[in-house]
Write a protein that holds these residues in place. Structure first.
Motif, PDB file in Angstrom:
ATOM      1  N   LEU A 129       0.742  -1.567   0.054  1.00 36.12           N
ATOM      2  CA  LEU A 129      -0.130  -0.220  -0.459  1.00 36.12           C
ATOM      3  C   LEU A 129       0.520   1.232   0.029  1.00 36.12           C
ATOM      4  CD1 LEU A 129      -2.914   1.017   0.388  1.00 36.12           C
ATOM      5  CD2 LEU A 129      -2.462   0.821   2.630  1.00 36.12           C
ATOM      6  N   SER A 130       1.799   1.230   0.806  1.00 33.24           N
ATOM      7  CA  SER A 130       2.941   2.425   1.245  1.00 33.24           C
ATOM      8  C   SER A 130       3.346   2.400  -0.280  1.00 33.24           C
ATOM      9  CB  SER A 130       3.778   2.431   2.099  1.00 33.24           C
ATOM     10  OG  SER A 130       4.354   1.118   2.083  1.00 33.24           O
ATOM     11  N   GLU A 131       3.768   1.749  -1.073  1.00 32.26           N
ATOM     12  CA  GLU A 131       4.519   1.185  -2.110  1.00 32.26           C
ATOM     13  C   GLU A 131       3.574   1.844  -3.808  1.00 32.26           C
ATOM     14  OE1 GLU A 131       7.096   1.414  -3.306  1.00 32.26           O
ATOM     15  OE2 GLU A 131       8.669   0.884  -1.165  1.00 32.26           O
ATOM     16  N   ILE A 172       5.375   2.413 -15.747  1.00 34.20           N
ATOM     17  CA  ILE A 172       6.557   3.612 -15.658  1.00 34.20           C
ATOM     18  C   ILE A 172       7.234   4.531 -15.097  1.00 34.20           C
ATOM     19  CG2 ILE A 172       9.546   2.632 -16.399  1.00 34.20           C
ATOM     20  CD1 ILE A 172       8.890  -0.286 -17.337  1.00 34.20           C
ATOM     21  N   SER A 173       6.964   4.813 -14.144  1.00 30.85           N
ATOM     22  CA  SER A 173       7.420   6.027 -13.553  1.00 30.85           C
ATOM     23  C   SER A 173       8.750   7.066 -14.783  1.00 30.85           C
ATOM     24  CB  SER A 173       6.990   6.342 -12.642  1.00 30.85           C
ATOM     25  OG  SER A 173       8.420   5.931 -12.180  1.00 30.85           O
ATOM     26  N   TYR A 323      15.981  -3.264 -10.728  1.00 30.90           N
ATOM     27  CA  TYR A 323      14.278  -3.659 -11.432  1.00 30.90           C
ATOM     28  C   TYR A 323      14.757  -4.954 -12.467  1.00 30.90           C
ATOM     29  CZ  TYR A 323      13.700   1.142 -10.935  1.00 30.90           C
ATOM     30  OH  TYR A 323      14.192   3.255  -9.695  1.00 30.90           O
ATOM     31  N   PHE A 324      14.299  -5.440 -12.832  1.00 34.19           N
ATOM     32  CA  PHE A 324      14.076  -6.168 -13.230  1.00 34.19           C
ATOM     33  C   PHE A 324      13.341  -7.338 -14.007  1.00 34.19           C
ATOM     34  CE2 PHE A 324      12.341  -8.015  -9.243  1.00 34.19           C
ATOM     35  CZ  PHE A 324      11.487  -9.059  -9.587  1.00 34.19           C
ATOM     36  N   VAL A 325      12.955  -8.096 -15.291  1.00 32.42           N
ATOM     37  CA  VAL A 325      12.395  -8.266 -15.378  1.00 32.42           C
ATOM     38  C   VAL A 325      11.988 -10.652 -15.994  1.00 32.42           C
ATOM     39  CG1 VAL A 325      10.896  -9.101 -18.132  1.00 32.42           C
ATOM     40  CG2 VAL A 325      12.385  -6.519 -17.470  1.00 32.42           C
ATOM     41  N   TRP A 333       4.895 -10.851 -20.076  1.00 33.94           N
ATOM     42  CA  TRP A 333       6.996  -9.770 -19.894  1.00 33.94           C
ATOM     43  C   TRP A 333       6.151  -8.571 -18.649  1.00 33.94           C
ATOM     44  CZ3 TRP A 333       9.459  -4.877 -20.135  1.00 33.94           C
ATOM     45  CH2 TRP A 333       9.220  -4.849 -21.440  1.00 33.94           C
ATOM     46  N   CYS A 334       6.838  -9.248 -17.283  1.00 35.02           N
ATOM     47  CA  CYS A 334       6.666  -8.142 -16.122  1.00 35.02           C
ATOM     48  C   CYS A 334       7.970  -6.825 -16.375  1.00 35.02           C
ATOM     49  CB  CYS A 334       5.989  -8.158 -15.015  1.00 35.02           C
ATOM     50  SG  CYS A 334       4.392  -9.285 -15.634  1.00 35.02           S
ATOM     51  N   PHE A 335       7.798  -5.828 -15.473  1.00 39.83           N
ATOM     52  CA  PHE A 335       8.887  -5.198 -14.975  1.00 39.83           C
ATOM     53  C   PHE A 335       8.944  -4.932 -13.999  1.00 39.83           C
ATOM     54  CE2 PHE A 335      11.054  -0.874 -14.308  1.00 39.83           C
ATOM     55  CZ  PHE A 335      12.447  -1.733 -14.716  1.00 39.83           C
ATOM     56  N   TYR A 336       9.827  -5.235 -12.493  1.00 42.38           N
ATOM     57  CA  TYR A 336       9.309  -4.602 -11.523  1.00 42.38           C
ATOM     58  C   TYR A 336      10.298  -4.191 -10.495  1.00 42.38           C
ATOM     59  CZ  TYR A 336       7.064  -9.854 -11.150  1.00 42.38           C
ATOM     60  OH  TYR A 336       5.999 -10.360 -11.571  1.00 42.38           O
ATOM     61  N   ASP A 337      10.403  -3.280  -9.948  1.00 42.67           N
ATOM     62  CA  ASP A 337      11.081  -2.925  -8.861  1.00 42.67           C
ATOM     63  C   ASP A 337      11.427  -3.533  -7.818  1.00 42.67           C
ATOM     64  OD1 ASP A 337      11.761  -0.111  -7.320  1.00 42.67           O
ATOM     65  OD2 ASP A 337      10.431  -1.724  -5.931  1.00 42.67           O
ATOM     66  N   MET A 338      12.905  -3.836  -7.492  1.00 45.06           N
ATOM     67  CA  MET A 338      13.443  -4.916  -7.325  1.00 45.06           C
ATOM     68  C   MET A 338      12.950  -4.477  -5.276  1.00 45.06           C
ATOM     69  SD  MET A 338      15.701  -7.446  -7.384  1.00 45.06           S
ATOM     70  CE  MET A 338      16.164  -6.907  -8.504  1.00 45.06           C
ATOM     71  N   SER A 339      13.407  -3.589  -4.893  1.00 44.89           N
ATOM     72  CA  SER A 339      13.420  -3.619  -3.673  1.00 44.89           C
ATOM     73  C   SER A 339      11.432  -3.853  -2.857  1.00 44.89           C
ATOM     74  CB  SER A 339      13.094  -1.984  -3.015  1.00 44.89           C
ATOM     75  OG  SER A 339      12.641  -1.184  -3.715  1.00 44.89           O
ATOM     76  N   SER A 340      10.413  -3.129  -3.768  1.00 45.02           N
ATOM     77  CA  SER A 340       9.381  -3.612  -3.411  1.00 45.02           C
ATOM     78  C   SER A 340       8.705  -4.648  -4.141  1.00 45.02           C
ATOM     79  CB  SER A 340       8.603  -2.636  -3.350  1.00 45.02           C
ATOM     80  OG  SER A 340       8.165  -1.977  -4.684  1.00 45.02           O
TER      81      SER A 340
END
Length: 522
Positions: A129-131, A172-173, A323-325, A333-340
């Protein structure tokens, strides 16, 4: 003479002055203290009206049934039966108490597990929720920008839809795109100054490579190493197995550092995240997991990502290590934020339906290469998630893709062999016909190319027009006839090979040759 109250021979006899009746002392005293009168005649009495009688020792007559041996045996039998019944009753009560205690302990343990799971889900929900709140302001701009794509578009226009939707993708911002662009500029500038390290293994060294060691890392019940990665800074090798586990192996010491368990099906891809303590795994169970080291040295799962609806075949880490895919057979295919662990974008190709089987980032980070089950290689612009190029010509499923460190070449493996592509002219310039090629990999310097098929081939890289000469052919010693993955160690000092048995094999210079080479270098 008998007591007027109990009818028995008194032990301490007394007589009443008024009535002349005989009593047991304790009985008459108790009655007078309570009622103040004779229990037989009802006349008023006091303690002073009672006179003690001196008698000899009274021996009570024995009951009639104890006067004979059969009577005594009968009494003993009665007492024994009573004792056994009492003991049986106590055992029953003990058994019931144990059952009740066991049930109470089970309920308490189950309640603790439920509470722990709920707390974990609560913490994950709070973090998501915070992310999400942090990413939300950028969502409208990204959605508008992606709405005009023709070759590639967001899988759900900024979020998953339908009854099976699990997570929202906000896109992707602009901040993330700026970060990717800055990383690309920095790496491109460094690449112009890049030189081959003097410590790189020479061709003569590779020609002498032989098997140095074999390590049984996975279960014998489900043998097979399906994926591999090497953390060069620490010389740690990670393997993903058909037995649903991933293993982190310290090559210098020959020890297993940690075994990652949690997937329910085979681990199809594994990657280290730069020099951090994070590891990514993808699995046929449709999930991607992010693992991190804990204080005791073992690795624990930090995020379980369930954005895909089919088997996840590949994960690849961006050069920023933020980031990773992931690529899946669900055609996205998905693009992710690593930390969250948030999925920022889930991308599909609107022009045709393809199932993704391999993926790799370009060294500069703005291009993504993907292989498909339909024998097509697709090149994507990460910033716009647009399909900017595609290569055909392979036969069968694309099993592996790898970019050269110089950024000019792309190697792809499939059932018909390995093809090399010139990314500047977008064409195939060389083909190696190795049936059922399972893995292709450039070394970190871009000087060598490794191919895993029925055996392992190492080639010296060259230009588009020059010949790519074979350096060494390493046999598949697993006996399965199928090498599944190949990786070069630091400075190509060794080659790590995974096969369809449970062993990790290390090929390198024999100890005497490596000692001589070290002496010559010094």
């Amino acid at each position: 003479m008998n007591c007027a109250i109990s009818g028995e021979v008194p032990v301490v006899p007394v007589v009443s002055k008024k009535t002349g009746l005989l009593y047991e002392k304790r009985l008459i005293e108790s009655h007078i203290s309570d009622y103040g009168k004779c229990p037989v005649t009802g006349e008023p009495h006091t303690i002073d009206d009672i006179v003690a009688i001196k008698t000899g020792k009274i021996v009570k007559p024995k009951p009639l049934h104890t006067a004979s041996i059969p009577g005594l045996l009968g009494s003993f039998q009665t007492e024994w039966d009573s004792l056994i019944l009492s003991n049986f009753s106590l055992e029953q009560q003990l058994h019931t108490a144990r059952q009740e205690l066991s049930h109470a302990l089970y309920q308490q343990d189950a309640a603790c597990r439920v509470i722990a799971r709920l707390k974990k889900e609560r913490d994950e929900a709070r973090q998501l929720l915070s992310e999400a709140e942090r990413q939300l302001p950028a969502a409208p701009e990204v959605t508008t920008a992606n709405a005009t794509l023709s070759n590639g578009n967001q899988a759900a226009d900024g979020g998953e839809q339908g009854p099976d939707a699990k997570k929202i993708c906000f896109g992707i911002s602009a901040e993330v795109i700026t970060e990717l662009t800055d990383c690309n500029a920095a790496l491109s500038q460094q690449r112009k100054k890049r030189q081959i390290p003097p410590t790189l293994a020479s061709i003569d060294d590779l020609e002498k490579f032989t098997q140095l060691s074999s390590h049984p890392l996975h279960k014998t019940s489900k043998p097979g190493i399906f994926s591999m990665d090497i953390l060069h800074s620490k010389d740690v090798i990670a393997t993903g197995g058909i037995d649903t586990t991933a293993v982190l192996f310290d090559r210098p010491s020959g020890q297993i550092l940690s075994t990652l368990t949690g997937h329910s099906k085979k681990v199809t891809s594994i990657k280290f995240v730069g020099d951090t303590d994070l590891v990514l795994t993808a699995s046929s169970d449709k999930t991607v997991r992010i693992w991190g080291s804990s204080e005791d040295g073992n690795y624990a799962c930090r995020h379980i990502l369930k954005n895909h609806s089919a088997e996840v075949r590949a994960v690849t880490v961006h050069a920023t290590n933020k980031y990773f895919v992931s690529a899946s057979l669900d055609s996205t295919w998905c693009f992710y934020d690593m930390s969250s662990g948030l999925c920022l974008a889930q991308v599909t190709d609107g022009s045709e339906k393809v199932d993704y089987t391999a993926a790799a980032f370009h060294p500069d980070g703005l291009i993504l290469g993907t292989g498909t089950a339909q024998s097509i290689v697709k090149i994507w612009d990460v910033k716009s998630q647009a399909n900017v190029a595609k290569f055909g010509g392979h036969t069968g499923e694309i099993t592996s893709v790898s970019f050269s460190e110089n950024g000019y070449f792309l190697a792809t493996a499939a059932q018909d062999g390995v093809r090399l592509w010139d990314l500047r002219k977008l064409k195939n310039f060389r083909t190696f016909e190795f049936p059922d090629a399972n893995s292709v990999e450039f070394d970190h310097s871009g000087s060598y190319l490794g191919i895993a098929a029925s055996d392992i081939r190492v080639f010296q890289t060259a230009s588009v027009k020059a010949e790519w000469n074979p350096v060494k052919t390493l046999p598949d010693l697993s006996g399965t006839g199928k090498a599944t993955c190949v990786k070069f160690g630091p400075d190509a000092k060794y080659v790590a090979v995974g096969s369809m048995d449970r062993n990790l094999r290390i090929f390198g210079l024999p100890s005497n040759d490596s000692t001589e080479d070290s002496a010559q270098d010094s």
